[in-house]
Write a protein that holds these residues in place. Sequence first.
Motif, PDB file in Angstrom:
ATOM      1  N   ARG A   1       0.839  -1.211   0.000  1.00  0.00           N
ATOM      2  CA  ARG A   1       0.000   0.000   0.000  1.00  0.00           C
ATOM      3  C   ARG A   1       0.873   1.260   0.000  1.00  0.00           C
TER       4      ARG A   1
ATOM      5  N   VAL B   1       1.178   3.242  -3.254  1.00  0.00           N
ATOM      6  CA  VAL B   1      -0.009   3.899  -3.818  1.00  0.00           C
ATOM      7  C   VAL B   1       0.301   5.332  -4.231  1.00  0.00           C
TER       8      VAL B   1
ATOM      9  N   HIS C   1     -13.494   1.272  -3.479  1.00  0.00           N
ATOM     10  CA  HIS C   1     -13.281   0.914  -2.081  1.00  0.00           C
ATOM     11  C   HIS C   1     -13.891  -0.459  -1.767  1.00  0.00           C
TER      12      HIS C   1
ATOM     13  N   LYS D   1      -9.628  -8.044  -0.167  1.00  0.00           N
ATOM     14  CA  LYS D   1      -9.121  -8.253   1.182  1.00  0.00           C
ATOM     15  C   LYS D   1      -9.749  -9.500   1.800  1.00  0.00           C
TER      16      LYS D   1
ATOM     17  N   ARG E   1      -4.886  -5.526   5.325  1.00  0.00           N
ATOM     18  CA  ARG E   1      -4.916  -4.186   4.732  1.00  0.00           C
ATOM     19  C   ARG E   1      -4.760  -4.275   3.225  1.00  0.00           C
TER      20      ARG E   1
ATOM     21  N   GLY F   1      -5.398  -1.780  -0.270  1.00  0.00           N
ATOM     22  CA  GLY F   1      -5.727  -0.439  -0.753  1.00  0.00           C
ATOM     23  C   GLY F   1      -5.840  -0.438  -2.262  1.00  0.00           C
ATOM     24  N   HIS F   2      -6.085   0.738  -2.827  1.00  0.00           N
ATOM     25  CA  HIS F   2      -6.140   0.810  -4.279  1.00  0.00           C
ATOM     26  C   HIS F   2      -5.535   2.125  -4.741  1.00  0.00           C
TER      27      HIS F   2
END
Lengths: 256, 78
Positions: free
Chosen positions: A13, A16, B55, B62, B69, B71-72
């Motif tokens: 992450r 990002v 989201h 996930k 965790r 995310g994108h």
Amino acid sequence: MTGVLPVTLEESRKVVQALLYSGKEYVCLMKLHDEITEDRVNAVLGEFEDEIYQRPPLRASVKRQLRIRRIYRLDFLEMDGRNVLFKVGCEGGTYIRKLCYDIGEVLGCGAHMQELRRTRAGPFVEGSGNIVTLHDVAYFFMEWQRQKEDEILRKFIQPMENALALVAKIYIRDSAVDAVCHGANLTAPGVLSLETGISHDSIVAVLTLKGEAVALARAVASTEEIVNMEHGVVAETKRVLMRRGTYPKCWKSGEI
Amino acid sequence: MPRSIGPWEIERKLLVKAEDKTNPRYGHKPDERPAEEYIRYGVINLDKPAGPTSHEVAAWVKRILKLERVGHGGTLET
């Protein structure tokens, strides 16, 4: 709206940041609110190439202040009645819905975005052979759990380093890795090789000789300067990507 | 017509400043990370379906992969 959505797992992450501001490409179906000739549509689309001013739409995730976004290219694909299909390459953070609205304003007839498909997000593209659906993710993961063949993981997950493909890179010595992992700035003696196109303040990816990402950093010198530097900071570490202790600690305590 | 090149079209060359070797005892080439680590340091180039938000899609990944965790990069509206 569909298309390329890079999904970062756990530790990745942290990359990002490098993706958010990377370039995007979309194929968009725009609906005109009146009949307009193809020549006129083509001419107006051309006006939106290069830099545009854009106020984020009402439903936006950022502050609604006028900002400048670069449209790298805007190519008319085809038109059928009031439906216009175009392809756009733009800076991250460009709202295509707003772009359609603004094109409609310039045309005088009004227009809105009907469909949108993202075909690129930074280095990730559609048709690269590695784009997967949610179904693929569920299927491959189940297969991997059953067979425990790591090749299956590689069918749908890529190393986070791929997300940094478009960022200028600096390769460093093993002995410099752990210091950077602890947040130290990268200094000239640690640098082994680097890519062209680095300038003051540009974001760089710091990698090991094995190609593992160590950190994202902000360059304080250009490629040409760094090549000739013998000492001093070349990049300020901004985001550490590698876990501390992966490489041995090679600096004396007392030094920062 | 003014056309600028996209960041993905920039070509970079590698300049060598010094030579050294890397010790195979530490770290792994990205493609050779052990499975658990490969996942934790992984990215998926996902083809987002129409309907759910970016989201929600990330939340599904996930759950499928049983991770903590996810995310994108860059919201793609529903």
